[in-house]
Design a protein around this motif. Structure first.
Motif, short mmCIF file in Angstrom:
data_model
loop_
_atom_site.label_atom_id
_atom_site.label_comp_id
_atom_site.label_asym_id
_atom_site.label_seq_id
_atom_site.Cartn_x
_atom_site.Cartn_y
_atom_site.Cartn_z
N GLU A 110 1.05 -0.96 -0.18
CA GLU A 110 -0.30 0.09 0.20
C GLU A 110 0.68 1.28 -0.02
N GLN A 111 1.64 0.88 0.12
CA GLN A 111 3.07 2.33 0.16
C GLN A 111 3.07 3.01 -1.01
N ASP A 112 3.20 2.40 -1.78
CA ASP A 112 2.97 3.52 -3.48
C ASP A 112 1.91 4.21 -3.52
N GLY A 113 0.82 3.91 -2.80
CA GLY A 113 -1.09 5.12 -2.90
C GLY A 113 -0.53 5.49 -1.79
N ILE A 114 0.13 5.33 -0.67
CA ILE A 114 0.37 6.11 0.37
C ILE A 114 1.06 7.82 0.23
N GLN A 132 9.53 1.52 11.23
CA GLN A 132 10.10 1.70 9.51
C GLN A 132 9.52 2.18 8.31
N VAL A 133 8.15 2.15 8.99
CA VAL A 133 6.78 3.17 7.37
C VAL A 133 7.99 4.21 7.74
N VAL A 134 8.43 4.85 8.49
CA VAL A 134 8.83 6.76 8.50
C VAL A 134 9.64 6.67 7.50
N LYS A 135 10.81 5.85 7.70
CA LYS A 135 12.59 6.01 7.24
C LYS A 135 12.16 5.27 5.58
N ILE A 136 10.74 4.71 5.15
CA ILE A 136 10.85 4.60 3.66
C ILE A 136 10.14 5.90 3.48
N ILE A 137 8.60 6.28 3.98
CA ILE A 137 7.67 6.99 3.58
C ILE A 137 8.17 8.61 3.28
N GLN A 138 9.45 8.94 4.24
CA GLN A 138 9.55 10.16 4.33
C GLN A 138 10.82 10.79 3.05
N SER A 139 11.29 10.00 2.63
CA SER A 139 11.77 10.57 2.09
C SER A 139 11.90 10.43 0.21
#
Length: 325
Positions: A110-114, A132-139
């Motif tokens: 779901e991360q691409d949609g987020i 872990q999600v914060v590190k992936i999404i923030q960039s």
């Protein structure tokens, strides 16, 4: 600040959203914005997904929405979402200049949609339950402030019984760890221990909120392992503390399973009895037969949750960060 709300039907997985929202609404500075008709919100969200897929609403070279000039609201919006179903945000996110989200279950698929949604609507702050999600999404979301705020709990919504009055030896609620289940189920049965678990995939052990709270309170041991172990196809390597750990603690259950690394960081110690993969049968029978040896850990966990991991604590942290940004 306005909290966007929707009507929920009871489900053990969605109940935590309602629990958090009820704490937020105790804040006198918060007003409630009711979601418009659920079907209409869903249609708006699906239209946005369709348009954004073909860049009808996207500016050249970026993901931000090019909108007609509409009257915007300066008042801050906040929504609590279970997963990436952003329909709850419509139509309000179309008109607000200050948008904030708390997001459970931001799994890899779901991360691409987020990311697309956060960039398109220029969401100001998003609070994820996983570090872990914060590190992936923030960039990938330069205009959004991504923050790790773990799940919390409202202890007043739960109960516990004296250890002598707990009648369920082992409880495996929700996601079942099949490998471990197969190792202990016959052993527990042969030793006349009461073991409650999901008999059929997707079934709910306690179909009512009252039954769920009662069942947790009556349990001695609660089996909790991260979704990355039970459902790696969904969770990938995302290993996070879920509310089930906290619910077990405020119900004064001993947790047997595996503690996510971030949970050990949060607590400052390991609050979980780690599964002995070499002798799972012997371990669980020994724990039940010597349950009083674990009273100290159970009480320590209970007090730690009350002091540090309530929704009141989480909301105070979120509110401060929104104010600063």
């Amino acid at each position: 600040m306005n909290l966007i709300r929707q009507k929920y039907n009871y489900h053990v997985s969605l109940d935590t959203v309602e629990e958090f929202e009820q704490i937020i609404l105790l804040d006198s500075t918060i007003s409630e914005k009711s979601e418009i008709i659920r079907k209409a919100s869903k249609i708006m969200f699906l239209l946005w997904k369709l348009f954004s897929k073909y860049n009808f609403l996207s500016g050249e070279g970026n993901n931000s929405i090019t909108k007609p000039k509409l009257k915007t609201e300066k008042k801050k919006l906040f929504a609590v979402l279970m997963g990436a179903d952003f329909s709850k945000c419509f139509p309000y996110f179309l008109f607000s200049t200050n948008k904030n989200l708390y997001l459970f279950d931001a799994w890899p698929k779901e991360q691409d949609g987020i990311i697309k949604f956060l960039n398109a609507f220029k969401v100001n702050n998003v609070f994820f339950t996983s570090s872990q999600v914060v590190k992936i999404i923030q960039s990938k979301t330069p205009n959004t402030n991504c923050v790790w705020v773990p799940e919390g709990i409202n202890p007043e919504m739960y109960k516990y019984y004296d250890y002598r009055d707990k009648t369920i030896d082992v409880l495996a609620l929700g996601r079942r760890y099949d490998t471990y289940h197969k190792q202990i189920v016959d052993c527990l049965k042969n030793n006349d221990k009461i073991y409650l678990y999901e008999k059929k995939r997707g079934s709910i052990i306690f179909p009512t909120r009252e039954g769920f709270v009662q069942g947790m309170a009556k349990s001695k041991i609660s089996i909790c392992v991260p979704s990355s172990i039970t459902h790696p196809d969904r969770s990938g390597n995302i290993e996070t503390m879920t509310v089930r750990y906290l619910q077990s603690m405020v119900s004064k259950c001993l947790i047997l399973g595996r503690a996510p690394k971030e949970m050990i960081t949060l607590f400052g110690y390991n609050p979980v009895i780690e599964i002995d993969s070499e002798d799972p049968e012997g371990q669980i029978i020994s724990i039940i037969n010597n349950y009083s040896n674990y009273f100290g850990l159970i009480e320590k966990n209970y007090q730690t949750v009350l002091e540090k991991h309530t929704w009141n604590k989480r909301w105070a942290e979120i509110k401060l960060l929104i104010k600063e940004n």
